[in-house]
Design a protein around this motif. Structure first.
Motif, PDB file in Angstrom:
ATOM      1  N   UNK A   2       0.660  -1.225  -0.089  1.00  0.00           N
ATOM      2  CA  UNK A   2       0.127  -0.069   0.265  1.00  0.00           C
ATOM      3  C   UNK A   2       1.087   1.339   0.009  1.00  0.00           C
ATOM      4  N   UNK A   8       1.791   2.618  -3.134  1.00  0.00           N
ATOM      5  CA  UNK A   8       0.380   2.958  -3.835  1.00  0.00           C
ATOM      6  C   UNK A   8      -0.289   2.027  -4.416  1.00  0.00           C
ATOM      7  N   UNK A  56      -3.001  -0.890  -4.700  1.00  0.00           N
ATOM      8  CA  UNK A  56      -4.427  -1.125  -3.978  1.00  0.00           C
ATOM      9  C   UNK A  56      -4.462  -2.578  -3.754  1.00  0.00           C
ATOM     10  N   UNK A  73       0.682   9.075   6.211  1.00  0.00           N
ATOM     11  CA  UNK A  73       0.595   7.872   5.048  1.00  0.00           C
ATOM     12  C   UNK A  73      -0.938   7.069   4.991  1.00  0.00           C
ATOM     13  N   UNK A  95      -1.717   4.892   7.029  1.00  0.00           N
ATOM     14  CA  UNK A  95      -2.082   3.863   7.531  1.00  0.00           C
ATOM     15  C   UNK A  95      -2.704   3.548   8.775  1.00  0.00           C
ATOM     16  N   UNK A 153      -7.336   7.598   0.932  1.00  0.00           N
ATOM     17  CA  UNK A 153      -6.727   6.269   1.443  1.00  0.00           C
ATOM     18  C   UNK A 153      -5.265   6.438   1.273  1.00  0.00           C
ATOM     19  N   UNK A 154      -4.693   5.311   1.701  1.00  0.00           N
ATOM     20  CA  UNK A 154      -3.296   5.202   1.669  1.00  0.00           C
ATOM     21  C   UNK A 154      -2.665   5.233   0.222  1.00  0.00           C
ATOM     22  N   UNK A 155      -3.074   4.498  -0.560  1.00  0.00           N
ATOM     23  CA  UNK A 155      -2.673   4.484  -1.883  1.00  0.00           C
ATOM     24  C   UNK A 155      -3.041   5.941  -2.660  1.00  0.00           C
ATOM     25  N   UNK A 156      -4.053   6.635  -2.257  1.00  0.00           N
ATOM     26  CA  UNK A 156      -4.373   7.965  -2.808  1.00  0.00           C
ATOM     27  C   UNK A 156      -3.047   8.794  -2.585  1.00  0.00           C
ATOM     28  N   UNK A 205      -0.208   8.307  -1.857  1.00  0.00           N
ATOM     29  CA  UNK A 205       0.816   7.711  -2.523  1.00  0.00           C
ATOM     30  C   UNK A 205       0.880   8.401  -3.908  1.00  0.00           C
ATOM     31  N   UNK A 206      -0.406   8.250  -4.529  1.00  0.00           N
ATOM     32  CA  UNK A 206      -0.432   8.868  -6.015  1.00  0.00           C
ATOM     33  C   UNK A 206      -0.297  10.375  -5.844  1.00  0.00           C
ATOM     34  N   UNK A 247       6.434   7.485   2.038  1.00  0.00           N
ATOM     35  CA  UNK A 247       6.982   6.943   3.169  1.00  0.00           C
ATOM     36  C   UNK A 247       8.204   6.158   2.898  1.00  0.00           C
ATOM     37  N   UNK A 298      13.482  -5.662  -8.396  1.00  0.00           N
ATOM     38  CA  UNK A 298      12.197  -5.752  -8.134  1.00  0.00           C
ATOM     39  C   UNK A 298      11.617  -4.920  -6.986  1.00  0.00           C
ATOM     40  N   UNK A 332      11.280  -1.504  -8.793  1.00  0.00           N
ATOM     41  CA  UNK A 332      10.327  -1.305  -9.682  1.00  0.00           C
ATOM     42  C   UNK A 332       9.131  -1.268  -8.858  1.00  0.00           C
ATOM     43  N   UNK A 333       8.825  -1.786  -7.706  1.00  0.00           N
ATOM     44  CA  UNK A 333       7.654  -1.485  -6.865  1.00  0.00           C
ATOM     45  C   UNK A 333       7.694  -0.092  -6.658  1.00  0.00           C
ATOM     46  N   UNK A 385       5.954   2.342  -8.834  1.00  0.00           N
ATOM     47  CA  UNK A 385       4.430   1.650  -9.312  1.00  0.00           C
ATOM     48  C   UNK A 385       3.783   3.074  -9.300  1.00  0.00           C
ATOM     49  N   UNK A 442      13.994   2.773  -3.319  1.00  0.00           N
ATOM     50  CA  UNK A 442      12.595   2.579  -3.546  1.00  0.00           C
ATOM     51  C   UNK A 442      11.644   3.651  -3.626  1.00  0.00           C
TER      52      UNK A 442
END
Lengths: 293, 242
Positions: free
Chosen positions: A181, A184, A186, B48, B50, B69-72, B74-75, B80, B95, B98-99, B102, B149
């Motif tokens: 998460x 980013x 989901x 963040x 969480x 939300x947490x992923x919003x 990040x967008x 963090x 990898x 790469x993550x 994202x 990362x």
């Protein structure tokens, strides 16, 4: 030599079915770290809704099978949304969540019983059931289709998991959903995908194996157990280990059934798996990525 | 850039932050110092998303992001580097990076290549370790992966939670040199750090937290010379070694 070929073929057919269940169990496990005990029920649902769409509604196979897959995808989505997700959000332990999936299995069986009744039903076949003989070994196109589907799906899943960014996110969610998460990703959507994808694989397996096994409301649990055995035998955490486990069980079963009695096959296989796990507790191929850090 | 007003949050029903307010301007490096249990990590994890927000408001670029939300988050570019690194241990260094990217996965390939080049230039050792599993690296190398990362995401605001915890002194110095370089590049950072001396030396502005409240704030050099701060958070040896 011919006997050997027949053994291999029948082992591969059953093994492919177990491997497909194992593959989908491992796929869900890979993202959610939970064994979905309703997985075998999707095979049942696939077989019986093939009866519904193709026999009862007389739809042609090319329309019927996609309908079957839509039904299974929908039910898979519901299992994630109504059982898995609420439990995770309440901070339930994996064991509790697995009991939740077992409840789903039981609800699915009960509902199927209301719809299709307790009798074994003939499931219409997409491919011919007439024997074709190649190099002295007789098989049916339906049988070969099962093996081919398994091989195709394994390649597809391998490509998805190890060659695409999307697959990388699935593996990341499996390792640590909270950290995923933070990237980013989901995580809940990824997990929902794994449930729906596995349900579709289950439905397809049901549509293919139904004509050979016959459709029955209680066929699911046996397949869940065999698939689970495949996962344990092969090793958690990698769909391919589970697939290898499934094929191994299929071949073993065919061999034991041929040289002895199919009645003994199951206890002997369980015994062998037990012995194997004592020697290699992480399964034949070990835990590739199963360790949560 | 970031404005926090009366932020209350915590774990379950227990409130840890009792109404924290602070702000960070673009290009600024802000540090939060305070004893263990002051709520520094809670604040970072609340930013963040969480942890749930009980009351208060968070604004980013003038936009209310309290309910996202947490992923919003990040967008939007709030990235963090979590305490304890939290790498994807079974995955390779490559990898993991790469993550990290994202958030910008749809960006032009050239941009992603540039970003990776920037990170590998910052930490040349990661290029050597590219195909190794992250879990097999040393603590310092793992921290490089964690920071690398986060940088792969193209952060607009970088949240650093205890970056140097458990690292060897020489590695800590390297980490702070890297942060110095990122500061020169104009990266906005919120730094939660137990090495208060080094953090204050790097930061423009600082907040002192105690038991879930901000108890002091000011320009970092002022706080560094503040008698009470020196007594409470900076050991004598730390100051002389600086």
């Amino acid at each position: 030599m011919q006997t050997f070929g027949i053994l291999i073929l029948s082992g591969l057919t059953n093994g492919s079915v177990y491997a497909l269940v194992g593959l989908s169990l491992a796929m869900t496990y890979g993202a959610s770290r939970v064994i979905n005990f309703a997985q075998g029920e999707f095979v049942m649902l696939g077989a019986l809704s093939t009866v519904l769409f193709v026999t009862t509604f007389s739809l042609p196979m090319v329309v019927g099978i996609p309908m079957v897959l839509i039904v299974c995808a929908t039910v898979g989505f519901l299992v994630e949304r109504l059982a898995y997700r609420p439990l995770v959000r309440r901070g339930s332990q994996p064991l509790t969540i697995m009991i939740g999936t077992l409840a789903c299995a039981s609800i699915m069986t009960g509902t199927a019983l209301l719809i299709w009744g307790p009798n074994q039903l003939f499931v219409p076949n997409a491919f011919s059931l007439e024997g074709v003989t190649i190099a002295g070994i007789t098989s049916t196109p339906q049988q070969l289709a099962i093996i081919a589907t398994f091989a195709f799906l394994m390649a597809l899943i391998w490509f998805m998991l190890y060659r695409t960014t999307f697959g990388l996110t699935i593996r990341a969610v499996g390792i640590d959903p909270a950290v995923a998460t933070l990237m980013g990703i989901r995580a809940e959507t990824i997990i929902a995908f794994s449930f729906v994808f596995s349900a579709i694989v289950g439905g397809l397996t049901g549509g293919l194996v139904g004509p050979l096994l016959g459709g029955h409301v209680s066929m699911g649990i046996m397949l869940t157990i065999k698939g689970f055995m495949a996962v344990i035998l092969g090793g958690m955490g990698s769909p391919f280990a589970a697939a290898a486990g499934g094929i191994a069980i299929g071949l073993l079963e065919a061999t034991v059934a041929f040289y002895g009695n199919s009645f003994y096959a199951e206890p002997i296989i369980f015994g062998l798996i037990l012995m194997m796990l004592i020697i290699r507790p992480t399964g034949l191929l070990g835990e590739w990525e199963a360790n949560r850090k | 850039m970031l404005r926090i007003e009366g932020l209350k949050s915590g774990y379950g029903k227990s409130e840890v932050l009792h109404g924290v307010s602070m702000s960070i301007n673009a290009g600024q490096v802000v540090t939060i110092i305070g004893a263990n249990g002051a709520g520094k990590s809670t604040l970072v994890n609340t930013l963040s998303k969480l942890l749930p927000i009980m009351s208060g408001r968070i604004e980013f670029d003038g936009r209310d992001i309290t309910a996202l939300s947490a992923s919003d988050v990040v967008d939007l570019g709030i990235i963090q580097v979590p305490e304890g690194r939290k790498l994807f241990g079974p995955l390779t260094v490559d990898e993991n990076l790469t993550l990290g990217s994202y958030r910008v996965r749809h960006a032009p390939k050239a941009e992603l290549t540039d970003r990776r080049k920037f990170v590998l230039d910052l930490f040349p050792r990661l290029a050597e370790r590219a195909t190794q599993r992250a879990a097999t690296l040393s603590g310092g190398e793992q921290q490089m992966v964690a920071l690398g990362r986060a940088l792969m995401a193209g952060p607009r605001l970088l949240l650093l939670d205890e970056l140097t915890l458990g690292l060897a002194p020489i590695v800590i110095d390297e980490m702070f040199e890297t942060l110095e370089r990122l500061k020169r590049e104009g990266l906005t950072m919120l730094l939660v750090e137990q090495r208060a001396d080094a953090a204050l030396a790097l930061a423009d502005h600082a907040y002192v937290m105690a038991t879930g409240d901000v108890v002091a704030e000011g320009p970092a050099p002022d706080l560094r010379n503040d008698e009470r701060v020196r007594k409470a958070y900076l050991g004598e040896s730390d100051i002389t070694s600086d």
